[in-house]
Scaffold this motif. Structure first.
Motif, PDB file in Angstrom:
ATOM      1  N   PRO A   1      44.186  71.677  99.019  1.00  0.00           N
ATOM      2  CA  PRO A   1      44.512  72.104  97.654  1.00  0.00           C
ATOM      3  C   PRO A   1      44.278  71.018  96.613  1.00  0.00           C
ATOM      4  N   CYS A   2      43.871  71.475  95.437  1.00  0.00           N
ATOM      5  CA  CYS A   2      43.636  70.548  94.329  1.00  0.00           C
ATOM      6  C   CYS A   2      44.947  70.090  93.699  1.00  0.00           C
ATOM      7  N   GLU A   3      45.870  71.038  93.577  1.00  0.00           N
ATOM      8  CA  GLU A   3      47.112  70.727  92.871  1.00  0.00           C
ATOM      9  C   GLU A   3      48.281  71.421  93.556  1.00  0.00           C
ATOM     10  N   ASN A   4      49.477  70.981  93.206  1.00  0.00           N
ATOM     11  CA  ASN A   4      50.689  71.591  93.770  1.00  0.00           C
ATOM     12  C   ASN A   4      50.703  73.100  93.538  1.00  0.00           C
ATOM     13  N   ASN A   5      50.261  73.505  92.338  1.00  0.00           N
ATOM     14  CA  ASN A   5      50.333  74.925  92.002  1.00  0.00           C
ATOM     15  C   ASN A   5      49.271  75.769  92.716  1.00  0.00           C
TER      16      ASN A   5
ATOM     17  N   ALA B   1      48.726  66.560  99.956  1.00  0.00           N
ATOM     18  CA  ALA B   1      48.580  65.201  99.427  1.00  0.00           C
ATOM     19  C   ALA B   1      49.332  65.046  98.116  1.00  0.00           C
ATOM     20  N   ILE B   2      49.612  63.792  97.807  1.00  0.00           N
ATOM     21  CA  ILE B   2      50.143  63.477  96.479  1.00  0.00           C
ATOM     22  C   ILE B   2      49.100  62.608  95.787  1.00  0.00           C
ATOM     23  N   SER B   3      48.762  62.982  94.603  1.00  0.00           N
ATOM     24  CA  SER B   3      47.741  62.227  93.884  1.00  0.00           C
ATOM     25  C   SER B   3      48.348  60.975  93.267  1.00  0.00           C
ATOM     26  N   GLY B   4      47.544  59.958  93.185  1.00  0.00           N
ATOM     27  CA  GLY B   4      47.947  58.753  92.468  1.00  0.00           C
ATOM     28  C   GLY B   4      47.966  59.000  90.963  1.00  0.00           C
ATOM     29  N   PHE B   5      47.407  60.126  90.567  1.00  0.00           N
ATOM     30  CA  PHE B   5      47.326  60.453  89.131  1.00  0.00           C
ATOM     31  C   PHE B   5      47.829  61.867  88.919  1.00  0.00           C
TER      32      PHE B   5
ATOM     33  N   GLY C   1      39.529  68.690  96.538  1.00  0.00           N
ATOM     34  CA  GLY C   1      40.967  68.691  96.807  1.00  0.00           C
ATOM     35  C   GLY C   1      41.729  67.951  95.736  1.00  0.00           C
ATOM     36  N   HIS C   2      42.727  67.173  96.164  1.00  0.00           N
ATOM     37  CA  HIS C   2      43.606  66.547  95.175  1.00  0.00           C
ATOM     38  C   HIS C   2      42.937  65.444  94.363  1.00  0.00           C
ATOM     39  N   ALA C   3      41.725  65.047  94.728  1.00  0.00           N
ATOM     40  CA  ALA C   3      40.986  64.089  93.895  1.00  0.00           C
ATOM     41  C   ALA C   3      40.696  64.704  92.523  1.00  0.00           C
ATOM     42  N   LEU C   4      40.807  66.016  92.457  1.00  0.00           N
ATOM     43  CA  LEU C   4      40.628  66.692  91.167  1.00  0.00           C
ATOM     44  C   LEU C   4      41.588  66.138  90.120  1.00  0.00           C
TER      45      LEU C   4
END
Lengths: 260, 314
Positions: B132-136, B157-161, B191-194
């Motif tokens: 997933p790109c984001e929590n939502n 994942a949790i993004s650094g940003f 993914g979450h790098a977005l």
């Protein structure tokens, strides 16, 4: 000669023929578990039960056993080891319902069998039993002991582990390579009800399979001989690998035919 | 994403009595409610991931739908052969969930980082990857996984940003998201790098560059269904992918190989180097020149060099 002994002989003869025609190895690994497989499939397993051959290199013995009880045909066995077969040297995935999982890399069968047993005992509560045949060399694998720990902890009384303890593994004796003894004490310590028996003796197999203790998974330490039934193969590590020459094939067949 | 996953999983367990959740001894302050609500359908299998995957295969064989949860490297690399042999070769609907994609576990150290998982799993037969790109987006992923009757891997994942922006469009099947319409370049967050590209987007806009921005979160790609994305590539003629995964074997390489068009293609990804130091996810990204400022600079350089190259050609 009892019915089971006749079946065991039939399996051994078929197994030798299969390996000779295919020019393939792992003969002695199959010969050590013939009585165990014959007993399981002829006497113990019901249609609801499940059997996992964790020692996948014993596949030819399983194929010959399934043939002896009418699950596989002559036509199926004729494809063994040939291009296009579903009877590969180690069991293939999704090929036959009697062989639910592909095995061959050691240490995979017991975790799967434990999962089936746990699901049946805890979720489905259906009384279905699971048996898993593990080699003694396979007791080197950490994953085997992870599963043993889990099965003992959860008291999976519907799980029976049989150790084909023939004392030889890939490149030496189990005693010399990585000693797994004392197997009885180890499996007991992991929470299993353990019995030690002669894995070629049907009366001992019968007694062990029928005297399982409720509330615990069972482990049968079946002391066997690699290459059992063929004198020049018995307890010889080289026959883990060697294929049969014509001369030795004839000798093996002659020995088997003369056995009562 | 773990909170969103827990909520989505709760919903699955409520509605599907076959579903069972197996944790590799993790879940403090996360899975207590599930444990309480679903009793035996929450199983702590202990710290034994190889066995856990075998258990999952066995559960699935009897008709259950197991979800196997641990930290990414433990539930992927440690038990890779079990995933291949026991699950994938038999095409069993066993759902692996790894927490801590990329640098999520930052200061926990290299043993907890997950920068190879997608590359290693993507070639396994019958496997579908979800990242997933984001929590939502987690709920949509979990629902999509539940409809997938074959092996899956979900990378949380949790993004650094951490940041979010409105989504213009999301394909319900491919889960590809379109975040911004632009023209100069097709920018893709894997993914979450977005999330890293959201602050980057502002920097680019202030430099006069308005990129087309997408988030990809499922593999194998189905580019024939992601028409907005393929049309964007055709239009901009340039693709830049950002991923929190090593470049070798990553999703960027796979995307480049999947595109039918040969266009200038650049991948920004973390890399391992001797002497690297440890810190927050944000620190790790910065150490690999993957902070928004550096990414924006590399995007602008890429656009400039490609424009110059095409100018020379003409």
């Amino acid at each position: 000669m009892t019915e089971l002994s006749k079946i065991a002989k039939k399996i051994r003869v078929q197994l030798i023929q299969m390996h000779y025609k295919a020019n393939s190895g792992h003969i002695s690994s199959g010969l050590s578990c013939v009585e165990i497989l014959a007993y399981l499939h002829k006497e113990w397993l019901t249609p609801n039960d499940c059997f996992i051959l964790s020692k996948g290199h014993g596949a030819s013995a399983l194929y010959a056993t399934l043939w002896a009880i009418g699950v596989l045909t002559d036509k199926d066995l004729a494809t063994y080891y040939q291009d296009g077969t579903l009877l590969s040297a180690h069991p293939a995935p999704l090929a036959f319902s009697a062989i639910p999982f592909a095995t061959g890399s050691l240490g995979h069968g017991l975790p799967i069998a434990t999962g089936i047993a746990y699901a049946n005992q805890i979720f489905h509560e259906n009384g279905n039993r699971t048996a898993c045949l593990v080699s003694d060399g396979e007791c080197n694998e950490g994953s085997t002991w992870e599963a043993a720990l889990f099965a003992g902890h959860h008291k999976l009384e519907n799980l029976t582990v049989i150790i084909d303890s023939n004392g030889l593994q890939g490149f030496g004796s189990t005693k010399d390579v990585l000693n797994t003894e004392p197997l009885v004490k180890k499996w007991e310590a992991f929470g299993f009800a353990v019995q030690e028996l002669d894995g070629h003796d049907f009366s001992q197999l019968n007694s062990a399979f029928k005297s399982q203790i409720p509330g615990k998974p069972s482990c049968l330490i079946a002391r066997t001989h690699k290459g059992k039934g063929v004198s020049f193969m018995q307890d010889q590590m080289s026959w883990h690998y060697l294929p049969l020459t014509k001369e030795l094939y004839e000798k093996a067949m002659s020995e088997l035919e003369s056995q009562s | 994403m773990r909170i969103e996953f827990t909520q989505a999983l709760h919903h699955i367990l409520e509605n599907d009595p076959r579903s069972v959740f197996i944790s590799g001894d993790l879940g403090f302050k996360a899975f207590e409610k599930i444990q309480e609500a679903f009793g035996k359908r929450f199983l702590n299998a202990g710290v034994a991931e190889q066995n856990m995957v075998g258990l999952g295969a066995g559960f699935s064989y009897t008709g259950l739908r197991p979800w196997l949860y641990s930290i990414v490297p433990f539930i992927t690399l440690r038990c890779l052969e079990q995933i291949r042999n026991d699950i994938c070769l038999h095409n069993l609907p066993v759902h692996i969930v790894g927490n801590g994609g990329g640098y999520t576990y930052g200061i926990m150290g290299g043993t907890h980082h997950a920068l190879e998982d997608l590359g290693i799993l993507k070639g396994l037969p019958n496997m579908t990857l979800f990242f997933p790109c984001e929590n939502n987006q987690v709920e949509a992923h979990v629902q999509n996984i539940q409809r997938t009757l074959s092996p899956t891997y979900l990378r949380l994942a949790i993004s650094g940003f951490q940041s979010s922006m409105p989504v213009l469009e999301e394909n319900p099947e491919t889960l590809t998201r379109h975040y911004n319409r632009g023209s100069k370049i097709t920018l893709i967050g894997m993914g979450h790098a977005l999330q890293l590209l959201i602050p980057t987007l502002e920097i680019l806009k202030s430099s006069g560059v308005n990129p087309d921005l997408f988030g990809i979160s499922k593999f194998p790609f189905q580019l024939e269904k992601d028409l907005a994305l393929t049309e964007s590539v055709r239009k901009t003629g340039k693709v830049l992918v950002v991923e929190e995964h090593y470049k070798t074997g990553g999703m960027g390489e796979s995307l480049q190989a999947s595109l039918e068009m040969a266009v200038p293609f650049k991948i920004l990804a973390p890399y391992y180097f001797r002497g690297q130091r440890y810190g927050s996810p944000r620190f790790h990204l910065g150490q690999c020149r993957m902070d928004p400022e550096n990414i924006a600079m590399q995007i602008l350089e890429f656009i400039k060099s490609e424009n110059e190259a095409s100018h020379h050609e003409t």
